[in-house]
Every structure is written in C-alpha cells, then in structure tokens.
Design an enzyme around this catalytic site. Structure first.
Site, short mmCIF file in Angstrom:
data_model
loop_
_atom_site.label_atom_id
_atom_site.label_comp_id
_atom_site.label_asym_id
_atom_site.label_seq_id
_atom_site.Cartn_x
_atom_site.Cartn_y
_atom_site.Cartn_z
N PHE A 113 21.83 -0.78 28.01
CA PHE A 113 22.02 -1.18 26.60
C PHE A 113 20.75 -1.13 25.76
CE2 PHE A 113 22.05 -4.63 23.41
CZ PHE A 113 23.14 -4.25 22.64
N ASN A 114 19.66 -1.74 26.23
CA ASN A 114 18.45 -1.80 25.38
C ASN A 114 17.88 -0.41 25.09
OD1 ASN A 114 18.50 -4.58 25.20
ND2 ASN A 114 17.12 -4.88 26.94
N HIS A 154 19.40 -10.46 33.47
CA HIS A 154 18.56 -9.29 33.23
C HIS A 154 17.16 -9.68 32.71
CE1 HIS A 154 22.02 -6.59 33.65
NE2 HIS A 154 22.70 -7.40 32.86
N ASP A 155 17.14 -10.30 31.53
CA ASP A 155 15.86 -10.49 30.84
C ASP A 155 14.88 -11.42 31.58
OD1 ASP A 155 16.76 -8.75 28.92
OD2 ASP A 155 17.46 -10.31 27.58
N THR A 213 12.49 -7.89 25.52
CA THR A 213 13.77 -8.02 26.22
C THR A 213 14.96 -7.56 25.38
OG1 THR A 213 13.81 -10.35 25.57
CG2 THR A 213 13.00 -9.85 27.79
N ASP A 270 17.93 -13.34 27.14
CA ASP A 270 16.62 -13.41 26.46
C ASP A 270 16.18 -14.88 26.40
OD1 ASP A 270 16.40 -10.59 24.69
OD2 ASP A 270 18.43 -11.28 25.06
N ASN A 321 21.51 -7.52 20.54
CA ASN A 321 22.73 -8.22 20.98
C ASN A 321 23.59 -8.65 19.80
OD1 ASN A 321 22.49 -8.13 23.80
ND2 ASN A 321 20.97 -9.77 23.78
N ASP A 325 16.10 -10.17 21.45
CA ASP A 325 17.32 -10.22 20.64
C ASP A 325 18.27 -11.29 21.19
OD1 ASP A 325 17.78 -8.84 23.03
OD2 ASP A 325 19.25 -7.47 22.16
C1 BDR Z 1 20.32 -6.09 28.30
O1 BDR Z 1 21.31 -6.02 27.27
C2 BDR Z 1 21.47 -7.25 26.65
O2 BDR Z 1 22.82 -7.56 26.47
C3 BDR Z 1 20.76 -8.28 27.49
O3 BDR Z 1 20.19 -9.27 26.67
C4 BDR Z 1 19.72 -7.47 28.24
O4 BDR Z 1 18.52 -7.43 27.51
C5 BDR Z 1 20.97 -5.74 29.63
O5 BDR Z 1 21.44 -4.42 29.61
CA CA Z 2 18.09 -8.88 25.62
#
Ligand code: BDR
Ligand code: CA
Length: 317
Positions: free
Chosen positions: A168-169, A241-242, A127, A19, A43, A14
C-alpha cells in the site's frame, strides 16, 4: 543502539492504527527524542490523518507541533485505506483533544528545520507513503548528510498486499519511493516480508486492558477495531506493520536483516509499485537493509512493555 545520547527522530506517517502504535513504541523508548511529527495523506485524507497526529501527540504527552504534508502523492492519485482504518482513519477509541494548533510550517519545512538544527544526524521513521520524505529530498538535497537513516514501512521482497505485487505505502506514491531508494541516504526497509509476521493475537492484546492506563486501553481499542477488517480477510490477529519500523531501530537483535539493493518498478499494469532486490550486497554496495523476519513473541512482549511504561500495574493473565 548507542544509548549515550538520545537519537533525534522525525515521525512521518498517516495514522492509521499501526502508525499510531508505532509512535507509542517510539514515545515509550527513552533513547529516542521525538523532534517532529509530520502528516502525509495515505490511510485517510491529509486533513483526517493530520488531526489524528495531533490527538496522538496529546495522548502520548508529546509537547510538539504537527506539520501537514502533501495532500496528494507526487504524481499518482491518492488511494486511501478507509476500509481498514475507518472513517476518521483511526476509528475505535476516544482520543484526547489536541493540545497544540497545527504548525504554520509545512512538513518539508519542519523536517528541514529539524535536520538543520540538530547536532546529531536524525532518523526519519516514515510509516506512510514516502511523499513527504521525497519532497524533502528534492527540496533540500544539501541536508542529506544530516539524515542518519530513513526507516520505512513499505514494500517487500516477495509479495504485495494492495495488489499481488505492490504494498500500500509504495503503491500510493511509487515515484516518491523511487526517489528515496535512489537518493543515496541509508534506508531500512520493513516490508511485508517481516510485517506480515508481526502479528498480535486477540488474547495477547486483551492483556493490555489489565494495565489500566489510558495508552494501553487505547492501543487495545485500536487493535479491536483494526482486527475487524483483517478478520474478514482471513487474518486471525492484527499485522502490526508500522511498529516494525520503530522496533527494528531499537531492538535489531529480534529481527533478521538483509543488505541488498532495492529498486521500485514504476510502470506496468501488474507491476507498478513492486519493490525488488536487484543486486545482492556482494554484487554492488547495498543501498538498503531489508528486514525479513522477527521473533514474534519478543516483538509482542516489547509492545506490552511499552504500553506498561505509560503507568499502571502488571499484566495479569
Ligand atoms: C501499510 O499500509 C497502511 O494501511 C498501514 O498503516 C501500513 O503503513 C501496510 O501496507
Ligand atoms: Ca501507515
């Protein structure tokens, strides 16, 4: 990683600044063969992140179509991360115009075709929310043996970021995450345990600008933008993160990885979206490899090296 044959990859995400940077790393590694890009709402709305996917493909000279996935999670309402990623979902840099129209296939159809047609089992790097992956697993359970691994950024064994318990994901589509963790396919989980250690600092990403290539300049501009909101929250640098979901595949030696059984909590005002290790690998064969730590400096060096591979000169201090 076996270097004799290229490893087929599906990039599902996303984008999203991190990502996009994960995909830079995947495209830079000659051991990977990116067979598909599939967009999932997260996102930003599906329309926005799918358009970003096409522009990233053009930036990275990936001669592949992008397929749109689901516009909303399986059951939950969509939450977007616009505060972090901006109005387009990928604010901060001018990107090239897309080179291909969207695929006429859905994300699930495209993933299924790639799996079916691949001689070697495929790694899915997911991701964003795991919505498309879960939809694939539900629609095509017969293709599970063709999935070598699903490498996700999501969850964590200790804390959340969107709530104090959920990342979040996962929180975006907990039912999808549950389906993935119960599907019997190997999962590599880069959760917040590792990704909140995967920090790049401003003085480090400024070095990218001395490379003088478009990919490196774009990554630096993305990091400038992404750092704004994170700074308000007290982060000194950017948490990548990703990119962990790609580098944990290509460079496992710089990560700490723990085998365990992971489950997802679906209910509770304070616990929905929580991921936890329910049993150790000694108690029950592990369903997951959870990534819990990394060598940060080597991680940053790999990102700079990946950007350098797109052309240009040496990094100057
Ligand atoms: C995740 O949330 C999104 O904002 C980032 O792309 C990442 O995949 C981190 O919590
Ligand atoms: Ca992401």
């Amino acid at each position: 990683m076996n270097t004799e044959r290229k490893i087929p990859l599906i990039l599902d995400g996303d984008p999203g600044h991190d990502d996009a940077i994960a995909w830079v790393l995947a495209a830079a590694d000659p051991r990977f063969d990116i067979r598909a890009i599939t967009a999932v709402a997260g996102n930003q709305t599906l329309a926005k992140v799918a358009e970003n996917c096409r522009k990233i493909a053009a930036l990275l000279h990936l001669d592949i179509e992008v397929a749109k996935g689901r516009e909303v999670p399986l059951i939950a309402d969509l939450m977007t991360g616009g505060d972090y990623h901006g109005e387009t979902g990928l604010d901060g840099a001018d990107l090239p115009a897309p080179e291909h129209p969207f695929s006429s296939r859905s994300a699930v159809e495209m993933m299924a075709d790639v799996l079916r047609e691949s001689e070697d089992p495929v790694i899915i790097v997911a991701t964003g929310p795991q919505t498309n992956v879960a939809a694939l697993l539900l629609a095509h359970p017969e293709l599970k043996p063709k999935i070598r691994l699903v490498s996700i950024m999501g969850g964590g064994l200790r804390n959340g970021n969107w709530t104090s318990t959920a990342e979040f994901n996962i929180l975006n589509d907990p039912e999808a995450a549950w389906i993935l963790f119960h599907a019997g396919v190997p999962v590599l989980m880069c959760g917040l345990d590792v990704t909140e250690q995967a920090i790049i600092y401003p003085e480090e990403w400024q070095k990218l600008r001395s490379l003088h290539n478009r990919v490196a300049d774009t990554v630096a501009a993305w990091l400038d933008f992404f750092s704004i909101k994170l700074k308000e929250l007290g982060w000194e640098g950017v948490t990548l993160h990703d990119p962990c979901a790609v580098l944990a595949l290509s460079h496992p030696e710089i990560f700490t990885i723990k085998e365990c059984n992971v489950d997802v909590v679906l209910d509770g005002e304070y616990t929905r979206g929580l991921t936890m290790c329910t049993r150790t690998a000694k108690e029950q064969p592990a369903s997951c490899r959870a990534v819990t730590g990394l060598d940060r400096e080597k991680f940053v060096a790999l990102l700079i090296e990946a950007c350098r591979s797109f052309g240009g000169g040496e990094v100057t201090e």
